[in-house]
Design a protein around this motif. Structure first.
Motif, PDB file in Angstrom:
ATOM      1  N   GLU A  63       3.883 -17.931  20.172  1.00 11.65           N
ATOM      2  CA  GLU A  63       5.226 -18.889  20.708  1.00 11.65           C
ATOM      3  C   GLU A  63       6.305 -18.487  19.686  1.00 11.65           C
ATOM      4  O   GLU A  63       7.244 -18.599  20.255  1.00 11.65           O
ATOM      5  CB  GLU A  63       4.627 -20.369  19.987  1.00 11.65           C
ATOM      6  CG  GLU A  63       3.548 -20.839  21.156  1.00 11.65           C
ATOM      7  CD  GLU A  63       4.055 -20.798  22.524  1.00 11.65           C
ATOM      8  OE1 GLU A  63       5.270 -21.163  22.845  1.00 11.65           O
ATOM      9  OE2 GLU A  63       3.231 -20.846  23.561  1.00 11.65           O
ATOM     10  N   GLN A  64       6.126 -18.058  18.507  1.00  8.03           N
ATOM     11  CA  GLN A  64       7.326 -17.292  17.830  1.00  8.03           C
ATOM     12  C   GLN A  64       8.004 -16.415  18.531  1.00  8.03           C
ATOM     13  O   GLN A  64       9.462 -16.170  18.562  1.00  8.03           O
ATOM     14  CB  GLN A  64       7.040 -16.988  16.450  1.00  8.03           C
ATOM     15  CG  GLN A  64       6.787 -17.982  15.317  1.00  8.03           C
ATOM     16  CD  GLN A  64       6.119 -17.770  14.018  1.00  8.03           C
ATOM     17  OE1 GLN A  64       5.784 -16.720  13.889  1.00  8.03           O
ATOM     18  NE2 GLN A  64       6.481 -18.686  12.936  1.00  8.03           N
TER      19      GLN A  64
ATOM     20  N   GLU B 296      17.271 -13.742  25.517  1.00  9.78           N
ATOM     21  CA  GLU B 296      17.684 -14.117  26.920  1.00  9.78           C
ATOM     22  C   GLU B 296      19.012 -15.183  27.077  1.00  9.78           C
ATOM     23  O   GLU B 296      19.956 -14.810  27.802  1.00  9.78           O
ATOM     24  CB  GLU B 296      16.698 -14.554  27.688  1.00  9.78           C
ATOM     25  CG  GLU B 296      16.818 -14.867  29.187  1.00  9.78           C
ATOM     26  CD  GLU B 296      15.745 -15.267  30.066  1.00  9.78           C
ATOM     27  OE1 GLU B 296      15.719 -15.448  31.149  1.00  9.78           O
ATOM     28  OE2 GLU B 296      14.745 -15.578  29.345  1.00  9.78           O
ATOM     29  N   TRP B 297      18.932 -16.078  25.985  1.00  9.26           N
ATOM     30  CA  TRP B 297      19.927 -17.090  26.065  1.00  9.26           C
ATOM     31  C   TRP B 297      21.381 -16.301  25.639  1.00  9.26           C
ATOM     32  O   TRP B 297      22.378 -16.558  26.441  1.00  9.26           O
ATOM     33  CB  TRP B 297      19.693 -18.257  25.114  1.00  9.26           C
ATOM     34  CG  TRP B 297      20.579 -19.140  24.752  1.00  9.26           C
ATOM     35  CD1 TRP B 297      21.366 -19.260  23.819  1.00  9.26           C
ATOM     36  CD2 TRP B 297      21.252 -19.859  25.777  1.00  9.26           C
ATOM     37  NE1 TRP B 297      22.343 -20.316  23.555  1.00  9.26           N
ATOM     38  CE2 TRP B 297      22.421 -20.909  25.115  1.00  9.26           C
ATOM     39  CE3 TRP B 297      20.846 -20.385  26.865  1.00  9.26           C
ATOM     40  CZ2 TRP B 297      23.117 -21.583  25.463  1.00  9.26           C
ATOM     41  CZ3 TRP B 297      21.887 -21.434  27.711  1.00  9.26           C
ATOM     42  CH2 TRP B 297      22.767 -22.063  27.074  1.00  9.26           C
TER      43      TRP B 297
ATOM     44  N   ARG C 288      22.115 -13.122  25.948  1.00 11.48           N
ATOM     45  CA  ARG C 288      22.214 -12.446  27.214  1.00 11.48           C
ATOM     46  C   ARG C 288      23.136 -13.154  28.309  1.00 11.48           C
ATOM     47  O   ARG C 288      23.954 -12.782  29.184  1.00 11.48           O
ATOM     48  CB  ARG C 288      21.246 -11.635  27.954  1.00 11.48           C
ATOM     49  CG  ARG C 288      21.445 -10.560  29.221  1.00 11.48           C
ATOM     50  CD  ARG C 288      20.140 -10.023  29.323  1.00 11.48           C
ATOM     51  NE  ARG C 288      19.099 -11.109  30.238  1.00 11.48           N
ATOM     52  CZ  ARG C 288      19.611 -11.695  31.307  1.00 11.48           C
ATOM     53  NH1 ARG C 288      20.676 -11.411  32.098  1.00 11.48           N
ATOM     54  NH2 ARG C 288      18.481 -12.649  31.803  1.00 11.48           N
TER      55      ARG C 288
ATOM     56  N   ARG D 280       7.525 -15.614  21.676  1.00  9.51           N
ATOM     57  CA  ARG D 280       8.295 -16.133  22.894  1.00  9.51           C
ATOM     58  C   ARG D 280       9.512 -16.910  22.616  1.00  9.51           C
ATOM     59  O   ARG D 280      10.638 -16.800  23.485  1.00  9.51           O
ATOM     60  CB  ARG D 280       7.415 -17.134  23.523  1.00  9.51           C
ATOM     61  CG  ARG D 280       7.956 -17.877  24.854  1.00  9.51           C
ATOM     62  CD  ARG D 280       6.628 -18.606  25.559  1.00  9.51           C
ATOM     63  NE  ARG D 280       7.235 -19.268  26.604  1.00  9.51           N
ATOM     64  CZ  ARG D 280       7.319 -20.657  26.634  1.00  9.51           C
ATOM     65  NH1 ARG D 280       6.827 -21.505  25.743  1.00  9.51           N
ATOM     66  NH2 ARG D 280       7.768 -21.194  27.816  1.00  9.51           N
ATOM     67  N   ALA D 281       9.924 -17.662  21.529  1.00  9.40           N
ATOM     68  CA  ALA D 281      10.972 -18.096  21.069  1.00  9.40           C
ATOM     69  C   ALA D 281      11.967 -17.205  20.970  1.00  9.40           C
ATOM     70  O   ALA D 281      13.416 -17.156  21.490  1.00  9.40           O
ATOM     71  CB  ALA D 281      10.664 -19.067  19.981  1.00  9.40           C
ATOM     72  N   GLN D 282      11.632 -16.050  20.148  1.00  5.70           N
ATOM     73  CA  GLN D 282      12.749 -14.915  20.015  1.00  5.70           C
ATOM     74  C   GLN D 282      13.232 -14.247  21.089  1.00  5.70           C
ATOM     75  O   GLN D 282      14.423 -13.937  21.307  1.00  5.70           O
ATOM     76  CB  GLN D 282      11.945 -13.875  19.040  1.00  5.70           C
ATOM     77  CG  GLN D 282      11.739 -14.218  17.594  1.00  5.70           C
ATOM     78  CD  GLN D 282      11.099 -13.230  16.874  1.00  5.70           C
ATOM     79  OE1 GLN D 282      10.646 -12.401  17.397  1.00  5.70           O
ATOM     80  NE2 GLN D 282      11.052 -13.560  15.490  1.00  5.70           N
ATOM     81  N   ASN D 283      12.270 -14.360  22.286  1.00  8.52           N
ATOM     82  CA  ASN D 283      12.720 -13.622  23.543  1.00  8.52           C
ATOM     83  C   ASN D 283      13.473 -14.488  24.236  1.00  8.52           C
ATOM     84  O   ASN D 283      14.570 -14.002  24.868  1.00  8.52           O
ATOM     85  CB  ASN D 283      11.361 -13.188  24.427  1.00  8.52           C
ATOM     86  CG  ASN D 283      10.604 -12.006  23.839  1.00  8.52           C
ATOM     87  OD1 ASN D 283      11.001 -11.472  23.093  1.00  8.52           O
ATOM     88  ND2 ASN D 283       9.250 -12.246  24.066  1.00  8.52           N
ATOM     89  N   LEU D 284      13.145 -15.921  24.099  1.00 12.89           N
ATOM     90  CA  LEU D 284      14.194 -16.731  24.808  1.00 12.89           C
ATOM     91  C   LEU D 284      15.365 -16.718  24.234  1.00 12.89           C
ATOM     92  O   LEU D 284      16.514 -16.940  24.994  1.00 12.89           O
ATOM     93  CB  LEU D 284      13.647 -18.076  24.794  1.00 12.89           C
ATOM     94  CG  LEU D 284      12.365 -18.380  25.660  1.00 12.89           C
ATOM     95  CD1 LEU D 284      11.670 -19.738  25.433  1.00 12.89           C
ATOM     96  CD2 LEU D 284      12.745 -18.269  26.997  1.00 12.89           C
ATOM     97  N   GLU D 285      15.687 -16.621  22.975  1.00 16.43           N
ATOM     98  CA  GLU D 285      17.027 -16.425  22.321  1.00 16.43           C
ATOM     99  C   GLU D 285      17.627 -15.594  22.774  1.00 16.43           C
ATOM    100  O   GLU D 285      18.878 -15.464  22.789  1.00 16.43           O
ATOM    101  CB  GLU D 285      16.819 -16.398  20.730  1.00 16.43           C
ATOM    102  CG  GLU D 285      16.438 -17.873  19.973  1.00 16.43           C
ATOM    103  CD  GLU D 285      16.316 -17.890  18.699  1.00 16.43           C
ATOM    104  OE1 GLU D 285      17.446 -17.067  18.074  1.00 16.43           O
ATOM    105  OE2 GLU D 285      15.512 -18.544  18.035  1.00 16.43           O
TER     106      GLU D 285
END
Length: 93
Positions: free
Chosen positions: A40-41, A50-51, A53, A43-48
């Motif tokens: 999940e960490q 993407e955000w 970008r 995943r959170a980094q990947n979402l940050e």
């Protein structure tokens, strides 16, 4: 008396085995939870990422020069003659 001692030793062995099984189960659960946390960490980094970008993409898409180029190119819009512009003054709320 010997029977009581044998019963006590058997009970202690059963309790020790149950304790060992409980400890192994708890360690397994802790490892599973740690793995889930790490997943999940990431995943959170990947979402940050993407955000960030998407924010850059949004700022690019709404830039004044881009909007103006699209208005001129695709829609054929032009700036009006300054003599055609009328500014109305009114009460602001």
């Amino acid at each position: 008396m010997i029977r009581f001692d044998a019963l006590l030793v058997t009970l202690l062995i059963v309790l020790a085995a149950a304790s060992a099984l409980g400890m192994a189960s708890a360690q397994h659960e802790a490892r599973k939870l740690r793995s889930t946390l790490e997943h999940e960490q990431v995943r959170a980094q990947n979402l940050e990422v993407e955000w960030g970008r998407l924010q850059i993409e949004q700022s690019t898409l709404v830039s004044h020069s881009r909007v103006e180029n699209i208005a001129r190119g695709r829609l054929g819009m032009v700036l009006p003659d300054p003599r055609q512009i009328v500014v109305l003054e009114g009460d602001r709320p």
